[in-house]
Design a protein around this motif. Structure first.
Motif, PDB file in Angstrom:
ATOM      1  N   ALA A  36     -10.299 -13.706 -35.841  1.00  0.00           N
ATOM      2  CA  ALA A  36     -10.837 -12.374 -35.548  1.00  0.00           C
ATOM      3  C   ALA A  36     -12.329 -12.451 -35.242  1.00  0.00           C
ATOM      4  O   ALA A  36     -12.823 -11.804 -34.298  1.00  0.00           O
ATOM      5  CB  ALA A  36     -10.582 -11.440 -36.723  1.00  0.00           C
ATOM      6  N   ILE A  37     -13.065 -13.237 -36.008  1.00  0.00           N
ATOM      7  CA  ILE A  37     -14.513 -13.383 -35.762  1.00  0.00           C
ATOM      8  C   ILE A  37     -14.761 -14.015 -34.402  1.00  0.00           C
ATOM      9  O   ILE A  37     -15.615 -13.563 -33.624  1.00  0.00           O
ATOM     10  CB  ILE A  37     -15.154 -14.223 -36.884  1.00  0.00           C
ATOM     11  N   LEU A  38     -14.001 -15.064 -34.081  1.00  0.00           N
ATOM     12  CA  LEU A  38     -14.209 -15.777 -32.818  1.00  0.00           C
ATOM     13  C   LEU A  38     -13.772 -14.933 -31.620  1.00  0.00           C
ATOM     14  O   LEU A  38     -14.420 -14.962 -30.562  1.00  0.00           O
ATOM     15  CB  LEU A  38     -13.455 -17.107 -32.845  1.00  0.00           C
ATOM     16  N   ILE A  56      -7.876  -6.838 -41.666  1.00  0.00           N
ATOM     17  CA  ILE A  56      -9.095  -7.595 -41.344  1.00  0.00           C
ATOM     18  C   ILE A  56      -9.629  -7.231 -39.960  1.00  0.00           C
ATOM     19  O   ILE A  56     -10.834  -6.999 -39.774  1.00  0.00           O
ATOM     20  CB  ILE A  56      -8.811  -9.114 -41.430  1.00  0.00           C
ATOM     21  N   THR A  57      -8.741  -7.179 -38.979  1.00  0.00           N
ATOM     22  CA  THR A  57      -9.170  -6.992 -37.589  1.00  0.00           C
ATOM     23  C   THR A  57     -10.036  -5.757 -37.384  1.00  0.00           C
ATOM     24  O   THR A  57     -11.098  -5.839 -36.740  1.00  0.00           O
ATOM     25  CB  THR A  57      -7.938  -6.954 -36.663  1.00  0.00           C
ATOM     26  N   PRO A  58      -9.669  -4.562 -37.898  1.00  0.00           N
ATOM     27  CA  PRO A  58     -10.541  -3.390 -37.709  1.00  0.00           C
ATOM     28  C   PRO A  58     -11.906  -3.548 -38.373  1.00  0.00           C
ATOM     29  O   PRO A  58     -12.900  -3.018 -37.868  1.00  0.00           O
ATOM     30  CB  PRO A  58      -9.747  -2.241 -38.348  1.00  0.00           C
ATOM     31  N   VAL A  62     -13.563  -9.757 -48.275  1.00  0.00           N
ATOM     32  CA  VAL A  62     -13.306 -10.657 -49.415  1.00  0.00           C
ATOM     33  C   VAL A  62     -12.219 -10.066 -50.305  1.00  0.00           C
ATOM     34  O   VAL A  62     -11.320 -10.776 -50.787  1.00  0.00           O
ATOM     35  CB  VAL A  62     -14.601 -10.884 -50.210  1.00  0.00           C
ATOM     36  N   SER A  63     -12.252  -8.731 -50.494  1.00  0.00           N
ATOM     37  CA  SER A  63     -11.232  -8.077 -51.318  1.00  0.00           C
ATOM     38  C   SER A  63      -9.855  -8.187 -50.688  1.00  0.00           C
ATOM     39  O   SER A  63      -8.841  -8.270 -51.392  1.00  0.00           O
ATOM     40  CB  SER A  63     -11.594  -6.601 -51.509  1.00  0.00           C
ATOM     41  N   ILE A  64      -9.801  -8.172 -49.341  1.00  0.00           N
ATOM     42  CA  ILE A  64      -8.511  -8.301 -48.656  1.00  0.00           C
ATOM     43  C   ILE A  64      -7.971  -9.721 -48.783  1.00  0.00           C
ATOM     44  O   ILE A  64      -6.794  -9.945 -49.080  1.00  0.00           O
ATOM     45  CB  ILE A  64      -8.661  -7.910 -47.171  1.00  0.00           C
ATOM     46  N   VAL A  65      -8.846 -10.711 -48.561  1.00  0.00           N
ATOM     47  CA  VAL A  65      -8.411 -12.115 -48.565  1.00  0.00           C
ATOM     48  C   VAL A  65      -8.208 -12.632 -49.988  1.00  0.00           C
ATOM     49  O   VAL A  65      -7.282 -13.405 -50.256  1.00  0.00           O
ATOM     50  CB  VAL A  65      -9.438 -12.980 -47.806  1.00  0.00           C
ATOM     51  N   ARG A  66      -9.078 -12.174 -50.882  1.00  0.00           N
ATOM     52  CA  ARG A  66      -9.009 -12.662 -52.262  1.00  0.00           C
ATOM     53  C   ARG A  66      -8.972 -11.467 -53.215  1.00  0.00           C
ATOM     54  O   ARG A  66      -9.964 -11.143 -53.873  1.00  0.00           O
ATOM     55  CB  ARG A  66     -10.216 -13.555 -52.548  1.00  0.00           C
ATOM     56  N   PRO A  67      -7.816 -10.793 -53.289  1.00  0.00           N
ATOM     57  CA  PRO A  67      -7.710  -9.610 -54.151  1.00  0.00           C
ATOM     58  C   PRO A  67      -7.685  -9.989 -55.628  1.00  0.00           C
ATOM     59  O   PRO A  67      -7.682 -11.176 -55.996  1.00  0.00           O
ATOM     60  CB  PRO A  67      -6.382  -8.990 -53.719  1.00  0.00           C
TER      61      PRO A  67
END
Length: 485
Positions: free
Chosen positions: A278-280, A232-234, A254-259
């Protein structure tokens, strides 16, 4: 005899050619010899004369040379004599000088001895006076220190009591307002500021004590979570203000969090927490340096809020964790949602400060970056309903709540956050709420120019340099919104 004489006479008168030739030859030889002799004599005489002249010249030159040498020797002797005389005079002068120097040295030694004695006596007196003054000053400083410590303690105690009083007063006023508006609020489905803050605190606590604790305790779950977090971070760091890139990165996250094969529920919640963080974090770093970077970050966050179930609660909890009560906005209460009183350190942490060394200016800039992303989320166009906490009406609620909280308006962070909100959505709010928004801006303008809540001179942001600068930006931004065609 006569015959002999006659023979002789005949002989004498006889001319013999050989004899004549011999005689002439002898005469010629004699003449030549005499001439040669004469020439040689002349040459010899001339040579002697030349040799004599050369000798005379040589002798004259030698004489002149010897004369010069004698004169040079005499000059050298005179110079040597002068030098010896000068040396003698210098020696006499040096002896005279040394004599006087010894005399002066003796006098100076005596004077120095006397001066040293007087200086020692003076220093002794000064040291005694200094020690006396230091003792008196030390005593005075100790008394002054005790007095200042006592005053500081009293001032700190009064300040804490005043803050506690203001906090209790604010809580009491908020509760009164909440009770007064409770029926209308429930009918409209609105929440109070405390309820919003409580939602964030309880979500954060339940997440830490539930899914996060479960994931960290299980190696398998932790490895899945770590892999997802690293992926996610990159993605968040690759964001640019390009719609295709924004949509692509949103789908990839979304694919990473909800595969296709869903993660276990604790892992899903942990990944949502990592995503919000990561967003913040990106908002704290990039948005603080470049305002425009908030736009793609907010668009990705909005896409994820529309797609990922439960993300709104976690995003809201992490936002309040990193920026305190400003997203609500609310004065952070003196006790937690479970009734446990905050200590000074725990309350500072709940307020969103990163550490004890973070200054107000650093905190204000960081919170401003976070809130800029949040305001962009509020004003972002969406094609489906979102959680009320991230919908446009929250923009109006933010300003109305801010203007009702004097304790928030006193903070130098307040004008900075208000300016950020106006810059992001001020023009849109004018289109949406029209004259109501103009009246709200009038109250806000009065707060940054004359005084808020009818108190002249009680300006939003207080008198700190940060508050003054941010207050001017708020004033200019309101004027820009009102002058926009």
């Amino acid at each position: 005899m006569e015959d002999t004489l006659a023979a002789v006479r005949r002989r004498l008168n006889h001319v013999d050619p050989y004899e004549e030739w011999e005689k002439e030859t002898r005469q010629d030889a004699f003449r030549v010899a005499r001439k040669k002799h004469a020439q040689e004599s002349v040459q010899q005489k001339k040579a002697r004369s030349e040799r004599r002249a050369q000798e005379d010249e040589r002798r004259a030159a030698l004489h002149e040379q010897q004369l010069k040498e004698v004169e040079a020797q005499l000059a050298a002797m005179n110079l040597q004599k002068q030098r010896e005389e000068e040396q003698l005079r210098a020696q006499w002068k040096e002896r005279d000088k040394q004599l006087w120097q010894r005399i002066d040295a003796v006098i100076k030694v005596e004077e120095e001895r006397l001066r040293a004695k007087q200086e020692a006596e003076r220093k002794k007196r000064e040291e005694e006076e200094r020690m006396k003054r230091e003792a008196e000053e030390k005593k005075r400083q100790e008394e002054e220190k005790k007095r200042k410590e006592e005053e500081e303690r009293k001032r700190q105690q009064e300040k804490e009591e005043e803050e506690k009083r203001k906090l209790l007063e604010a809580e009491r006023e908020r509760e009164e307002r909440d009770r007064a508006d409770e029926k209308e609020r429930k009918a409209l489905g609105h929440t109070t500021a405390f309820e919003d803050w409580k939602r964030a605190r309880e979500t954060l606590k339940s997440m830490k004590n539930g899914p996060m604790k479960t994931v960290k305790a299980d190696k398998t779950l932790k490895s899945i979570w770590s892999a997802g977090r690293r992926a996610i971070t990159p993605k968040i760091g690759q964001l640019t203000n390009d719609q295709n890139a924004i949509m692509r990165i949103s789908h990839e996250i979304v694919s990473i969090v909800r595969p296709t094969q869903p993660h276990p529920p604790p892992v899903y919640i942990a990944l949502l927490s990592s995503l919000a963080k990561a967003i913040l974090l990106q908002a704290e770093t990039e948005v603080t340096a470049e305002k425009k970077s908030a736009i793609p970050l907010a668009q990705v966050a909005t896409n994820l809020l529309m797609t990922l179930e439960g993300f709104a609660d976690i995003f809201w909890a992490k936002l309040c964790q990193r920026s305190g009560g400003w997203p609500v906005p609310i004065v952070v209460p003196s006790v937690d949602t479970d009734g446990v009183a905050f200590t000074q350190d725990t309350r500072r942490k709940v307020l969103g400060y990163r550490d004890a060394e973070e200054t107000t200016a650093e905190y204000s800039n960081r919170v401003s970056g976070l809130m800029r992303v949040y305001f962009h989320i509020l004003v972002a166009p969406v094609n489906q309903p979102l959680d009320p906490i991230v919908r446009l009406p929250r923009y109006w609620a933010f300003f109305s709540r801010m203007l009702k909280e004097p304790q928030l308006l006193e903070s130098p962070v307040a004008p900075q956050v208000l300016y950020t909100a106006l810059e992001v959505g001020g023009l849109l709010a004018r289109e949406v709420w029209g004259q109501q928004w103009v009246r709200l801006l009038a109250l806000l303008y009065e707060g940054v120019t004359v005084g808020y809540h009818g108190s002249e001179g009680r300006l939003i942001g207080g008198q700190s340099p940060e508050g003054i600068a941010a207050r001017v930006r708020v004033q200019l931004e309101i004027e820009r919104i009102m002058n926009a065609s």
